[in-house]
Write a protein that holds these residues in place. Structure first.
Motif, PDB file in Angstrom:
ATOM      1  N   GLU A 170       1.832   8.217  20.113  1.00 37.47           N
ATOM      2  CA  GLU A 170       3.071   8.336  19.340  1.00 37.47           C
ATOM      3  C   GLU A 170       3.666   6.978  18.955  1.00 37.47           C
ATOM      4  OE1 GLU A 170       5.592  11.921  20.287  1.00 37.47           O
ATOM      5  OE2 GLU A 170       4.538  11.763  22.203  1.00 37.47           O
ATOM      6  N   ASP A 171       2.801   5.968  18.832  1.00 37.48           N
ATOM      7  CA  ASP A 171       3.212   4.671  18.300  1.00 37.48           C
ATOM      8  C   ASP A 171       2.900   4.643  16.808  1.00 37.48           C
ATOM      9  OD1 ASP A 171       4.142   3.686  20.732  1.00 37.48           O
ATOM     10  OD2 ASP A 171       2.151   2.989  21.320  1.00 37.48           O
ATOM     11  N   ASN A 172       3.511   5.574  16.099  1.00 37.17           N
ATOM     12  CA  ASN A 172       3.173   5.744  14.684  1.00 37.17           C
ATOM     13  C   ASN A 172       3.625   4.587  13.814  1.00 37.17           C
ATOM     14  OD1 ASN A 172       2.584   8.256  15.812  1.00 37.17           O
ATOM     15  ND2 ASN A 172       3.055   9.345  13.933  1.00 37.17           N
ATOM     16  N   GLU A 173       4.543   3.767  14.331  1.00 40.73           N
ATOM     17  CA  GLU A 173       4.978   2.613  13.542  1.00 40.73           C
ATOM     18  C   GLU A 173       3.807   1.683  13.251  1.00 40.73           C
ATOM     19  OE1 GLU A 173       5.969   1.909  17.913  1.00 40.73           O
ATOM     20  OE2 GLU A 173       6.170   3.521  16.451  1.00 40.73           O
ATOM     21  N   LEU A 174       2.859   1.586  14.185  1.00 40.61           N
ATOM     22  CA  LEU A 174       1.676   0.756  13.951  1.00 40.61           C
ATOM     23  C   LEU A 174       0.748   1.397  12.928  1.00 40.61           C
ATOM     24  CD1 LEU A 174       0.860  -0.295  17.630  1.00 40.61           C
ATOM     25  CD2 LEU A 174       2.110  -1.591  15.903  1.00 40.61           C
ATOM     26  N   ASN A 175       0.609   2.705  13.014  1.00 38.60           N
ATOM     27  CA  ASN A 175      -0.211   3.430  12.044  1.00 38.60           C
ATOM     28  C   ASN A 175       0.361   3.267  10.636  1.00 38.60           C
ATOM     29  OD1 ASN A 175      -2.269   5.535  11.307  1.00 38.60           O
ATOM     30  ND2 ASN A 175      -0.423   6.680  10.809  1.00 38.60           N
ATOM     31  N   TYR A 176       1.681   3.404  10.513  1.00 39.70           N
ATOM     32  CA  TYR A 176       2.324   3.291   9.199  1.00 39.70           C
ATOM     33  C   TYR A 176       2.315   1.859   8.680  1.00 39.70           C
ATOM     34  CZ  TYR A 176       3.999   8.014  10.160  1.00 39.70           C
ATOM     35  OH  TYR A 176       4.071   9.352  10.446  1.00 39.70           O
ATOM     36  N   LEU A 177       2.366   0.894   9.594  1.00 38.47           N
ATOM     37  CA  LEU A 177       2.272  -0.500   9.159  1.00 38.47           C
ATOM     38  C   LEU A 177       0.942  -0.747   8.469  1.00 38.47           C
ATOM     39  CD1 LEU A 177       3.346  -3.404   9.087  1.00 38.47           C
ATOM     40  CD2 LEU A 177       2.385  -3.724  11.395  1.00 38.47           C
ATOM     41  N   GLY A 178      -0.131  -0.237   9.061  1.00 41.35           N
ATOM     42  CA  GLY A 178      -1.437  -0.357   8.417  1.00 41.35           C
ATOM     43  C   GLY A 178      -1.489   0.368   7.093  1.00 41.35           C
ATOM     44  N   PHE A 179      -0.874   1.557   7.034  1.00 40.33           N
ATOM     45  CA  PHE A 179      -0.824   2.345   5.800  1.00 40.33           C
ATOM     46  C   PHE A 179      -0.179   1.548   4.663  1.00 40.33           C
ATOM     47  CE2 PHE A 179       1.897   5.180   3.217  1.00 40.33           C
ATOM     48  CZ  PHE A 179       0.936   5.989   2.628  1.00 40.33           C
ATOM     49  N   ILE A 180       0.957   0.907   4.957  1.00 42.54           N
ATOM     50  CA  ILE A 180       1.664   0.123   3.936  1.00 42.54           C
ATOM     51  C   ILE A 180       0.851  -1.104   3.531  1.00 42.54           C
ATOM     52  CG2 ILE A 180       3.721  -1.265   3.474  1.00 42.54           C
ATOM     53  CD1 ILE A 180       5.279   0.658   5.271  1.00 42.54           C
ATOM     54  N   LEU A 181       0.306  -1.798   4.529  1.00 38.95           N
ATOM     55  CA  LEU A 181      -0.464  -3.000   4.229  1.00 38.95           C
ATOM     56  C   LEU A 181      -1.659  -2.682   3.322  1.00 38.95           C
ATOM     57  CD1 LEU A 181      -0.499  -4.812   7.707  1.00 38.95           C
ATOM     58  CD2 LEU A 181       0.734  -5.513   5.635  1.00 38.95           C
ATOM     59  N   GLN A 182      -2.321  -1.553   3.591  1.00 35.63           N
ATOM     60  CA  GLN A 182      -3.465  -1.184   2.762  1.00 35.63           C
ATOM     61  C   GLN A 182      -3.041  -0.931   1.321  1.00 35.63           C
ATOM     62  OE1 GLN A 182      -4.324   2.032   1.371  1.00 35.63           O
ATOM     63  NE2 GLN A 182      -6.328   1.332   0.628  1.00 35.63           N
ATOM     64  N   LYS A 183      -1.905  -0.248   1.134  1.00 38.90           N
ATOM     65  CA  LYS A 183      -1.425   0.037  -0.218  1.00 38.90           C
ATOM     66  C   LYS A 183      -1.034  -1.254  -0.946  1.00 38.90           C
ATOM     67  CE  LYS A 183      -1.719   4.558  -0.218  1.00 38.90           C
ATOM     68  NZ  LYS A 183      -2.606   4.623   0.958  1.00 38.90           N
ATOM     69  N   TRP A 223      -9.442  -1.024   8.340  1.00 38.36           N
ATOM     70  CA  TRP A 223     -10.331  -0.677   9.451  1.00 38.36           C
ATOM     71  C   TRP A 223     -10.236  -1.747  10.550  1.00 38.36           C
ATOM     72  CZ3 TRP A 223     -16.320  -0.294   8.316  1.00 38.36           C
ATOM     73  CH2 TRP A 223     -17.017  -0.096   9.518  1.00 38.36           C
ATOM     74  N   ASN A 224     -10.370  -3.014  10.176  1.00 32.73           N
ATOM     75  CA  ASN A 224     -10.323  -4.099  11.149  1.00 32.73           C
ATOM     76  C   ASN A 224      -8.933  -4.262  11.766  1.00 32.73           C
ATOM     77  OD1 ASN A 224     -12.993  -5.884  11.206  1.00 32.73           O
ATOM     78  ND2 ASN A 224     -12.761  -5.088   9.138  1.00 32.73           N
ATOM     79  N   PHE A 225      -7.896  -3.982  11.000  1.00 29.86           N
ATOM     80  CA  PHE A 225      -6.530  -4.079  11.512  1.00 29.86           C
ATOM     81  C   PHE A 225      -6.295  -3.056  12.623  1.00 29.86           C
ATOM     82  CE2 PHE A 225      -2.030  -2.678  11.143  1.00 29.86           C
ATOM     83  CZ  PHE A 225      -1.416  -3.863  11.541  1.00 29.86           C
ATOM     84  N   TYR A 226      -6.685  -1.798  12.396  1.00 23.45           N
ATOM     85  CA  TYR A 226      -6.521  -0.764  13.415  1.00 23.45           C
ATOM     86  C   TYR A 226      -7.375  -1.054  14.649  1.00 23.45           C
ATOM     87  CZ  TYR A 226      -3.876   2.363  10.314  1.00 23.45           C
ATOM     88  OH  TYR A 226      -2.912   2.931   9.515  1.00 23.45           O
TER      89      TYR A 226
END
Length: 495
Positions: free
Chosen positions: A142-155, A187-190
């Motif tokens: 439930e550390d979704n802030e990290l998941n969303y950070l990657g999502f934004i960076l990719q976009k 991929w590498n960020f996650y």
């Protein structure tokens, strides 16, 4: 941090990520569609390649990341074993799918440049499969802030790479190369985040665990694949039955609506660990959470749908230009379909939590089959408006089937009692927007804000929210201090 605070924290960062990522993705679509060196036909080729490559990713995915989230959420101590084995399995599946889909792509009746672009895009989308394996760990904890950070960076990276490709006029090959580069970086960020904060990832060939993960993932993966396939099959079939100019006209408003779809998808992610725990330990609580989730997404969907339908012409003209105005009817229908689509995003997680993947698969298969039938029947008569009609009808039916299945399992939604309040409030909002359709731009902006305020006031006047929901919201919004404290502790431990 309390459960309500974790949910609100993940919802807040999810909304922010959805808004930011959606706007950046929208900007990416706009700069390509409006570029004078990109024809509508070439834009259509790009949209078709995106849809075909996404099908390859869905075939590979097989529901594996969702099963990872469920198992890690139930037993966090297994994170190292699950992640290592899943990473090895993902590599194995990716290689098989890349070869199989690649062979199919070679024999497609398109020019060489489009085939090369298609192969590159398949590799790019498979990279997101690997990303999903690592992001499953972030979501399970439930550390979704990290998941969303990657999502934004990719976009953001995709947008930047697309601008570079447009500057150098690289065409279709350049567009897909931009996707490839941004996806590999994600991929590498996650992988870095998982290795630093949760577990060292060692690829494992664990055949018993591979079998367990794969067999439990197949029904869910099949349902999710069919579900996502249905969302991409519109452009795919339209391209086969018409031409790339027609695909381009439909693809414009379709990608505009797609930018909004990231909002319910990102909001659904933080609920999955809660679904998994309550379904396993507290079935009564699971039913309450299910109904509250449907209610929240329903209330959220109506303003977006109303805005898309009432202001479709100015939105389409502003975003894509006057040459896309023939697609106006399709855009209005796509707006209507946003309501069932918003609600639909939670069901894959609900059925997975209940270990009822087979029910999800068969209901999804029925809805997807209807969608294909409607596409084949409607495209010859209605051209690019046909997929929009099929989208609305199939979304409503599919959500209805899922609601029926959960009702049989003992979990009712009471959907009718939820619907009438947002419908009335949406009608008030639509009346305001229609009244300002031809007003000066400044009054349209003021009116848009006023219509949203009117929507909220009507909901409050009808007492849409229970005292328990208000108390949970109050508790949840105080997440900031526990959130900062938890990350301070984690960073000190890992420093």
């Amino acid at each position: 941090m309390k459960q309500s605070q974790r949910i609100v924290k993940n919802a807040v960062v999810g909304v922010l990520a959805g808004v930011i990522g959606g706007l950046v993705y929208l900007a990416t679509t706009i700069v390509i569609a409006r570029n004078k060196h990109v024809s509508i036909s070439e834009f259509g080729e790009y949209q078709w390649i995106l849809s075909f490559a996404m099908i390859a990713q869905l075939v590979a995915d097989s529901g594996l990341p969702r099963m990872m989230i469920r198992e890690i959420a139930k037993d966090p101590k297994c994170v190292g074993r699950i992640t290592g084995a899943a990473a090895g399995l993902i590599w194995f599946i990716s290689l098989i799918v890349f070869v199989a889909i690649g062979v199919i792509a070679i024999f497609l009746p398109f020019r060489l440049e489009m085939k090369i672009a298609l192969m590159l895009m398949i590799f790019a989308t498979l990279a997101t499969f690997h990303s999903a394996g690592y992001s499953a760990v972030l979501r399970a904890f439930e550390d979704n802030e990290l998941n969303y950070l990657g999502f934004i960076l990719q976009k953001v990276l995709l947008f930047a790479f697309i601008l570079v490709m447009l500057h150098f006029k690289t065409g279709l090959i350049g567009f897909v190369t931009a996707h490839l580069l941004s996806n590999i970086l994600l991929w590498n960020f996650y992988h870095f985040l998982v290795s630093k904060f949760y577990t060292k990832v060692k690829l494992q060939v664990d055949l018993p665990l591979w079998k367990e993960l794969f067999l439990t993932a197949i029904p869910m993966g099949g349902g999710v694949m069919l579900r996502q396939l249905a969302l991409h099959i519109d452009i795919f079939i339209l391209g086969l039955m018409t031409n790339m100019t027609t695909v381009g006209l439909f693809g414009g408003p379709y990608r505009l609506s797609w930018s909004l779809r990231t909002i319910p998808q990102t909001l659904s992610l933080p609920l999955y660990p809660l679904y998994a725990r309550t379904a396993h330990f507290s079935p009564n609580r699971f039913g309450d959470v299910y109904r509250q989730s449907v209610k929240f997404l329903l209330l959220l969907s109506v303003p977006f749908a109303v805005l898309f339908m009432a202001w479709s012409k100015p939105l389409l003209t502003l975003a894509l230009g006057a040459r896309f105005l023939p697609a106006l009817p399709a855009m209005q229908l796509l707006g209507l379909g946003l309501i069932p689509f918003f609600i639909s995003c939670i069901y894959q997680y609900l059925f997975a939590a209940l270990d009822a993947q087979k029910k999800f698969f068969w209901s999804t298969l029925t809805g997807s089959g209807l969608r294909v039938v409607l596409l084949v029947a409607l495209i010859p008569r209605y051209n690019f408006v046909g997929p929009a009609i099929a989208f609305c009808i199939a979304e409503i039916l599919t959500v209805g089937l899922w609601i029926r299945d959960l009702h049989k399992l003992g979990y009712s939604t009471h959907l009718v009692s939820m619907l009438w309040r947002p419908i009335v409030a949406g009608a008030v909002m639509a009346a305001i927007l229609y009244g300002l359709l031809d007003a000066p731009r400044i009054w349209q902006i003021v009116g848009a804000g006023g219509s949203l305020l009117a929507y909220a006031l009507v909901l409050l006047a009808f007492r849409t929210f229970s005292s328990e929901e208000i108390d949970q919201a109050r508790e949840g919004i105080s997440f900031l201090s526990p959130f900062i404290a938890s990350w301070s502790k984690k960073l000190r431990r890992d420093s």
